[in-house]
Design a protein around this motif. Structure first.
Motif, short mmCIF file in Angstrom:
data_model
loop_
_atom_site.label_atom_id
_atom_site.label_comp_id
_atom_site.label_asym_id
_atom_site.label_seq_id
_atom_site.Cartn_x
_atom_site.Cartn_y
_atom_site.Cartn_z
N CYS A 203 1.00 14.64 -11.54
CA CYS A 203 -0.27 15.29 -11.22
C CYS A 203 -0.72 15.03 -9.79
N GLU A 208 -3.72 20.85 -5.52
CA GLU A 208 -4.73 21.20 -6.52
C GLU A 208 -4.75 22.69 -6.79
N GLU A 212 -2.87 24.10 -11.82
CA GLU A 212 -3.23 24.85 -13.03
C GLU A 212 -2.12 25.81 -13.42
N SER A 213 -1.54 26.49 -12.42
CA SER A 213 -0.43 27.39 -12.68
C SER A 213 0.80 26.62 -13.18
N LEU A 254 -9.59 20.79 -14.10
CA LEU A 254 -8.37 20.87 -14.89
C LEU A 254 -8.43 19.94 -16.09
N ARG A 257 -9.71 21.90 -19.02
CA ARG A 257 -8.71 22.77 -19.65
C ARG A 257 -7.69 21.95 -20.45
N LEU A 270 -2.62 31.84 -16.73
CA LEU A 270 -3.55 32.43 -15.76
C LEU A 270 -3.33 33.94 -15.72
#
Length: 461
Positions: A203, A208, A212-213, A254, A257, A270
């Motif tokens: 991570c 950043e 997410e992708s 994130l 999510r 996404l």
């Protein structure tokens, strides 16, 4: 008096044998004496400790024959030859056949004692190295993966096996280089999910804007550069294990999510409104206590914190260092040296250096040092450690002002710093470095390997 070692003494002259035995015993050695070579040879086996001292001129089997037979039976046994008839040719022949040393009678007792002491130390190191190799060779299963004999590591192995079958989320805590991903892999390998994917993601290593992708994937056209559909790590890990390293660095948005995905078992790529059911186990790793991290969501912490594992730093389990070092030394020798090469044997000074060092980089650092030791057949552990970290907080770095470091260590430290400075000044341009230091490419490469320097570390900025 503390015993300094074991001696097997062979001499057919009773007076010489008795006086030598008395002197060695007085000097702190345990002595078994024999009047003939055959009796002494029968006393030897592969686990024989200490040293063999034998007269050369004896009836029946002489000392040179005993030397050959002893080394055939016990490879690596130090053999010291004593003779009143020694000459240069005999000495050369004896040394070629593997004698540790050759001393003429009448000998100076102090010299014999010093030679015997050094020979006993060498034999002790050989036996210790052999024992370590034997332990490594016998290991299987989790013992061969999570290596160590310390109580902390034995407890960790038990905990890994216990948690592997529970299929719960786990947080693995440990300093940098302790092997958090190895523990996560072991949890996966011994779980019911072992036939499915183990998917690691750091991570802290992903921008950043992309993380997410990376985790949830995206549809074609979801953003400017999304030319086609991408399967995210969550979806790829379905039915398997997702390992989130350095989870403390995960952005706050994130985290929300991730929490929803863990609670509902559902994700969305996404650019998509289509929910995807997932079934996976999450193993998270962190260097700090997430409960004390004000930037980490408390509800996510409790969702992840079903179980915990703590990996002790290497400095808290120093009894594992020789075993780990020999393990990585054996691998490094196989991968980085000529075929058939045997791993270097650690000297007493090397073992002391390993045990005094504090290992701030933990097992990862130890592995790197083992590689350098395997590749550079001339440098001691002290020199390599000093070059890698001249200001380390180990006993090497804390040498008192009244006792300077060995010259070789100081020279290695100076040389490493000079090369590092020149590499930095020329931003890793090897040609310019060669010109400034007046070194041929081969020599510069050898020194950079010795000191763990890579040109790519200096090409940025």
């Amino acid at each position: 008096m503390e015993q300094r070692g074991h001696v097997i003494l062979v001499d057919d002259e009773p007076m010489v044998r008795q006086s030598t035995e008395q002197w060695l015993s007085f000097s702190g050695f345990a002595v078994d004496s024999f009047a003939d070579a055959e009796s002494a040879l029968a006393h030897l086996d592969v686990q024989t400790e200490g040293v063999l001292i034998t007269d050369v001129r004896m009836p029946g089997m002489d000392g040179l024959e005993l030397l050959s037979a002893a080394l055939s039976k016990v490879p690596g046994l130090p053999v010291i030859l004593l003779t009143a008839h020694g000459d240069v040719d005999m000495a050369i022949k004896a040394m070629r056949e593997g004698a540790y040393d050759f001393i003429e009678k009448p000998f100076v007792p102090e010299r014999l004692v010093e030679t015997v002491h050094r020979a006993c130390e060498k034999r002790r190191l050989i036996l210790e190295n052999s024992k370590l190799q034997s332990v490594l060779a016998k290991q299987s299963g989790l013992d061969a993966t999570i290596i160590g004999i310390s109580p902390a590591i034995q407890r960790l192995r038990r905990d890994v096996l216990k948690l592997a079958d529970l299929d719960t989320n786990v947080i693995v805590y440990g300093e940098t280089g302790t092997g958090k991903e190895l523990i996560a892999q072991s949890l996966h390998q011994y779980s019911r999910r072992k036939s499915q994917n183990f998917v690691p993601i750091n991570c802290g290593a992903i921008p950043e804007s992309l993380i997410e992708s990376e985790l949830f994937g995206h549809e074609a056209g979801a953003f400017t550069s999304a030319s086609k559909r991408r399967i995210g790590k969550f979806e790829y890990a379905d039915k398997g294990t997702l390992f989130l390293d350095e989870i403390e660095s995960m952005p706050a948005l994130l985290q929300i999510r991730l929490l929803r995905a863990l609670q509902e078992g559902v994700i969305e790529r996404l650019g998509s409104n289509q929910p995807l059911q997932i079934d996976l186990r999450v193993i998270a790793a962190a260097k700090v206590d997430l409960r004390e991290d004000e930037h980490f969501r408390e509800d996510l912490f409790y969702r992840l914190n079903v179980s915990q594992l703590h990996i002790p730093p290497l400095r808290e389990r120093m009894e594992d260092v020789p075993l780990l070092f020999n393990h990585y030394l054996r691998i490094a020798t196989k991968e980085n040296t000529e075929e058939g090469s045997k791993p270097r044997v650690l000297s007493e000074h090397d073992l002391q250096a390993l045990s005094r060092y504090q290992w701030p980089g933990n097992v990862r650092e130890l592995k790197n040092i083992a590689i350098r030791f395997a590749v550079d057949g001339d440098s001691s552990i002290s020199a390599i450690l000093s070059a890698a970290d001249p200001m380390n907080n180990s006993a090497i770095g804390r040498a008192s002002a009244s006792k300077l470091l060995p010259l070789s260590v100081q020279v290695a430290s100076f040389e490493s710093n000079v090369i590092r400075e020149v590499l930095a000044r020329h931003k890793g341009n090897i040609k310019l470095v060669m010109e400034e230091l007046d070194l041929p490419r081969r020599t510069l490469n050898q020194k950079m390997i010795r000191y763990g320097l890579s040109r790519t570390d200096f090409t940025k900025g």
